[in-house]
Write a protein that holds these residues in place. Structure first.
Motif, mmCIF file in Angstrom:
data_model
loop_
_atom_site.group_PDB
_atom_site.id
_atom_site.type_symbol
_atom_site.label_atom_id
_atom_site.label_comp_id
_atom_site.label_asym_id
_atom_site.label_seq_id
_atom_site.Cartn_x
_atom_site.Cartn_y
_atom_site.Cartn_z
ATOM 1 N N SER A 87 -49.327 -35.067 32.520
ATOM 2 C CA SER A 87 -48.899 -34.530 30.507
ATOM 3 C C SER A 87 -47.623 -34.025 30.788
ATOM 4 O O SER A 87 -46.312 -33.411 29.904
ATOM 5 N N ARG A 88 -47.985 -32.732 31.894
ATOM 6 C CA ARG A 88 -45.867 -31.793 32.349
ATOM 7 C C ARG A 88 -44.915 -32.815 32.979
ATOM 8 O O ARG A 88 -44.147 -32.559 32.466
ATOM 9 N N LEU A 89 -44.673 -33.645 33.963
ATOM 10 C CA LEU A 89 -44.242 -34.888 33.985
ATOM 11 C C LEU A 89 -43.933 -35.060 32.551
ATOM 12 O O LEU A 89 -41.996 -35.504 32.897
ATOM 13 N N LYS A 90 -44.421 -35.730 31.475
ATOM 14 C CA LYS A 90 -44.033 -36.530 30.711
ATOM 15 C C LYS A 90 -43.315 -35.475 29.811
ATOM 16 O O LYS A 90 -42.020 -35.918 29.039
ATOM 17 N N LEU A 91 -43.896 -34.566 29.616
ATOM 18 C CA LEU A 91 -42.989 -33.458 28.960
ATOM 19 C C LEU A 91 -41.441 -33.346 29.012
ATOM 20 O O LEU A 91 -40.188 -33.560 29.034
ATOM 21 N N LYS A 92 -41.612 -33.182 30.831
ATOM 22 C CA LYS A 92 -40.391 -32.812 31.704
ATOM 23 C C LYS A 92 -38.946 -34.114 31.721
ATOM 24 O O LYS A 92 -37.984 -33.918 31.415
ATOM 25 N N LEU A 95 -41.608 -21.495 33.383
ATOM 26 C CA LEU A 95 -41.638 -23.114 33.619
ATOM 27 C C LEU A 95 -42.882 -23.341 34.625
ATOM 28 O O LEU A 95 -43.793 -23.449 34.788
ATOM 29 N N ILE A 96 -42.301 -22.479 35.943
ATOM 30 C CA ILE A 96 -42.957 -22.785 37.363
ATOM 31 C C ILE A 96 -44.183 -21.629 36.919
ATOM 32 O O ILE A 96 -44.975 -22.246 37.484
ATOM 33 N N LEU A 97 -44.752 -20.830 36.483
ATOM 34 C CA LEU A 97 -45.519 -20.026 36.438
ATOM 35 C C LEU A 97 -46.598 -20.507 35.511
ATOM 36 O O LEU A 97 -47.805 -20.174 35.811
ATOM 37 N N SER A 98 -45.763 -21.112 34.089
ATOM 38 C CA SER A 98 -47.711 -21.520 33.479
ATOM 39 C C SER A 98 -47.651 -22.989 34.171
ATOM 40 O O SER A 98 -48.508 -23.451 33.602
ATOM 41 N N SER A 99 -47.059 -23.525 35.486
ATOM 42 C CA SER A 99 -48.078 -24.039 36.354
ATOM 43 C C SER A 99 -49.404 -24.470 36.125
ATOM 44 O O SER A 99 -49.734 -25.336 36.164
#
Length: 184
Positions: A136-141, A11-15
């Protein structure tokens, strides 16, 4: 390192990544086949949705906008993150889930292979609109945190797992729908 640690690292790397490799041009078609297989396994894993769980059903409200980004390349990054979250959810306390363990293992393996396939097509690239800073990433989390909290609140009981399985099916169907559009 356990699977949870590997997923967190992923998850960190894909950021900070986008899809760019020419060898990944056929990824949407490959992804569709793997997603279809994952959906079959998810259905095969358990029986029909238990009637006694209908009253507990809830809406987690998947943030569909995360699969509709402006750049086609970022869809793969979003899909990868969704799959990592699903893998994490299905790596939890499954003792009360009344599922076929062999099929569950096959489903987990399919998810893992999908994640690896996407990661192989992703390179690290910093941009002004980095995925990690994206709303979007925050919404997914937040979406997956709701599911995780729901499972914990219900002490990972049968109904909470069945409701979560139905929700993960919906996620995979949305990914399938997006990958079909990417092919066109």
């Amino acid at each position: 390192m356990n699977a949870f640690g590997l997923i967190q690292i992923g998850l960190i790397l894909s950021s900070t990544t986008i899809i760019s490799s020419p060898q990944c041009n056929h990824l949407p078609l490959q992804q569709r086949k793997v997603i279809e297989n994952s959906l079959r396994l998810l259905d095969k894993m358990g029986k029909e949705f238990p009637q006694q769980c209908l009253r507990e059903k809830m809406s987690f409200r998947f943030p569909t906008q995360v699969l509709q980004p402006r750049q086609k390349e970022t869809v793969g990054v979003a899909i990868e993150e969704i799959l990592q979250h699903i893998f994490y959810i299905f790596s939890k306390n499954l003792t009360l889930a009344a599922w076929d363990r062999t099929v569950l293992d096959q489903f987990q393996n399919a998810l893992y292979l999908q994640i690896e396939q996407l990661e192989a097509c992703v390179i690290e690239k910093h941009t002004q609109h980095c995925w990690s800073k994206d709303v979007s990433r925050l919404k997914l989390k937040k979406y997956f945190r709701k599911i995780d909290c729901f499972l914990k609140d219900k002490q990972h009981d049968l109904c909470s797992w069945e409701i979560s399985r139905a929700e993960m099916r919906r996620c995979l169907q949305l990914i399938d729908k997006v990958t079909r559009k990417l092919k066109n």
